[in-house]
Design an enzyme around this catalytic site. Structure first.
Site, PDB file in Angstrom:
ATOM      1  N   ASP A  16      54.391  32.964  41.245  1.00 31.67           N
ATOM      2  CA  ASP A  16      54.914  32.020  42.234  1.00 31.67           C
ATOM      3  C   ASP A  16      54.196  32.322  43.551  1.00 31.67           C
ATOM      4  O   ASP A  16      54.464  33.332  44.190  1.00 31.67           O
ATOM      5  CB  ASP A  16      56.431  32.218  42.372  1.00 31.67           C
ATOM      6  N   LYS A  70      55.122  24.980  51.894  1.00 31.38           N
ATOM      7  CA  LYS A  70      54.943  26.224  52.628  1.00 31.38           C
ATOM      8  C   LYS A  70      53.542  26.336  53.210  1.00 31.38           C
ATOM      9  O   LYS A  70      53.383  26.778  54.316  1.00 31.38           O
ATOM     10  CB  LYS A  70      55.232  27.443  51.748  1.00 31.38           C
ATOM     11  N   TRP A  82      63.747  34.534  45.645  1.00 31.11           N
ATOM     12  CA  TRP A  82      63.092  33.574  44.739  1.00 31.11           C
ATOM     13  C   TRP A  82      62.860  34.183  43.375  1.00 31.11           C
ATOM     14  O   TRP A  82      63.048  33.515  42.357  1.00 31.11           O
ATOM     15  CB  TRP A  82      61.809  33.032  45.374  1.00 31.11           C
TER      16      TRP A  82
HETATM   17  C1  LIG Z   1      60.475  28.081  49.133  1.00 33.22           C
HETATM   18  C2  LIG Z   1      60.160  28.884  47.940  1.00 33.22           C
HETATM   19  C3  LIG Z   1      60.598  28.508  46.655  1.00 33.22           C
HETATM   20  C4  LIG Z   1      61.469  27.310  46.415  1.00 33.22           C
HETATM   21  O1  LIG Z   1      60.748  26.156  46.583  1.00 33.22           O
HETATM   22  P1  LIG Z   1      61.406  24.711  46.355  1.00 33.22           P
HETATM   23  O2  LIG Z   1      60.178  23.850  46.421  1.00 33.22           O
HETATM   24  O3  LIG Z   1      62.370  24.472  47.450  1.00 33.22           O
HETATM   25  O4  LIG Z   1      62.042  24.693  45.020  1.00 33.22           O
HETATM   26  C5  LIG Z   1      60.231  29.298  45.595  1.00 33.22           C
HETATM   27  N1  LIG Z   1      59.468  30.389  45.754  1.00 33.22           N
HETATM   28  C6  LIG Z   1      59.028  30.792  46.963  1.00 33.22           C
HETATM   29  C7  LIG Z   1      58.190  32.010  47.086  1.00 33.22           C
HETATM   30  C8  LIG Z   1      59.360  30.044  48.092  1.00 33.22           C
HETATM   31  O5  LIG Z   1      58.925  30.433  49.299  1.00 33.22           O
END
Ligand SMILES: *Cc1c(COP(=O)(O)O)cnc(C)c1O
Length: 356
Positions: A167, A191, A100
């Site tokens: 993030d 998540k 990511w």
């Molecule tokens: C799943 C994830 C993403 C991507 O998320 P989307 O909503 O599918 O764009 C980005 N960063 C992390 C840490 C993730 O676990």
């Protein structure tokens, strides 16, 4: 029968939330209407959006501190470029701890100079780099708090005078921290907060408005803030279910209570990974994530047996991501301790059956 769901995302949510959310599809707030058919401008939905934004700030301890919460679309992946669009004037600093982060870096490069301060790519991202320097002349520093795929987590965030962007998709609302250290936090809902379709952004307002480029309305945090996260039709149902999950977190005792639950689950599983002669952990021990535990069989000889056993134990979603292989147990807030016990018992049983 409900499965023990270790899926990495979209993932398990509290059973109470599934109940209430399914009721709202048939008859929302006793209105005689489904949540799926009402206007996003209706008083009932406006209050859902307001409560969701308020609860997010409250749980993070960021009320009345100059932050705004937004529920946007496009996933965390959209934030990879939106962050740079809004904050990158000349140069940005990024820590590369996995898939990511790598994607976030790729997008940011479209907007300016990029300084990758450190990377753990040399060991397929099984650890968190430490002791790196953050350039003081960068516009912001970006990191990923929890690496969903590799099972590592940043325990100590660096001190820096430049804006800190994070993030937190896979560990938001899972552990206590001083969130006021961060200037911008984003997290895809699916998540640890809700269903797929919406992304939480918490941003300190005073870092905005400093870049010279023109920003398209949909990409501009200030536009979304000005419209209370309703510049266009929001992901009504995803925001609603996220709001229910945030209510659930608060009712259970907030982030502190989540952290305690998560610590107990993580200890139970990691202790077994370390004890069991058939398995080995993937991530460096000091960087292990309580959210996503990655582990492998020491030998693939009995892989078929183990795979059959956990499926028979009603476990779902244990296969590792294709870039790591092995297994990954995602233990988000809503996963009960009993589910971890079932996995641990299965691992013990497997050792008895197939070990020497
Ligand atoms: C799943 C994830 C993403 C991507 O998320 P989307 O909503 O599918 O764009 C980005 N960063 C992390 C840490 C993730 O676990």
């Amino acid at each position: 029968m409900k499965k023990h769901n270790y899926s990495a995302g979209p993932c398990i949510l509290p059973q109470e939330v599934f109940q209430e959310a399914s009721q709202a599809i048939l008859n929302f707030n006793d209105s005689g209407l489904s949540i799926l058919e009402i206007s996003h401008r209706s008083a009932d939905f406006v209050s859902v959006m307001e409560e969701a934004r308020e609860l997010a700030l409250e749980l993070l301890g960021l009320q009345n501190k100059g932050y705004k919460a937004l529920f946007l679309q496009g996933g965390a992946s959209m934030q990879f470029l939106m962050v740079a669009y809004n904050l990158l004037e000349k140069k940005a600093a990024y820590l590369n701890t996995g898939t990511w982060s790598t994607k976030a870096i790729k997008e940011a490069k479209l907007f300016g100079e990029l300084d990758e301060v450190a990377s753990s790519k040399d060991k397929n991202f099984n650890y968190i780099p430490k002791g790196y320097k953050i350039p003081s002349d960068a516009d912001y520093f970006h990191c990923t708090s929890n690496n969903t795929i590799f099972g590592t987590q940043i325990k100590d965030f660096p001190e820096t005078d430049i804006p800190l962007v994070c993030d937190m998709s896979s560990d938001i609302f899972s552990r206590e921290m001083d969130f006021s250290k961060f200037d911008l936090i984003y997290a895809g809902a699916q998540k640890n907060m809700g269903p797929a379709g919406t992304t939480l952004v918490v941003v300190k307002e005073d870092i905005l408005g400093k870049v010279s480029r023109q920003i398209p309305s949909m990409m501009d945090y200030k536009v979304h803030i000005g419209k209370d996260s309703m510049f266009n039709t929001p992901a009504v149902y995803a925001v609603y279910v996220s709001m229910l999950t945030l209510r659930w977190i608060k009712a259970k005792g907030g982030i502190k209570a989540m952290e305690e639950r998560n610590a107990a689950k993580a200890k139970l599983l990691y202790d077994e990974i370390d004890r069991n002669s058939m398995f080995e952990g993937y991530a460096a021990v000091e960087d292990r994530s309580p959210m996503n535990a990655t582990f492998n069989l020491k030998s693939d000889t009995h892989k078929e047996t183990f795979d059959k056993m956990w499926k028979e134990a009603n476990i779902n979603g244990l296969n590792g991501h294709r870039s790591v292989g092995g297994y990954r147990a995602s233990m988000y807030n809503a996963l009960p301790l009993e589910s971890v016990q079932v996995l641990v018992d299965t691992m013990k049983e497997f050792e008895k059956k197939s070990g020497k």
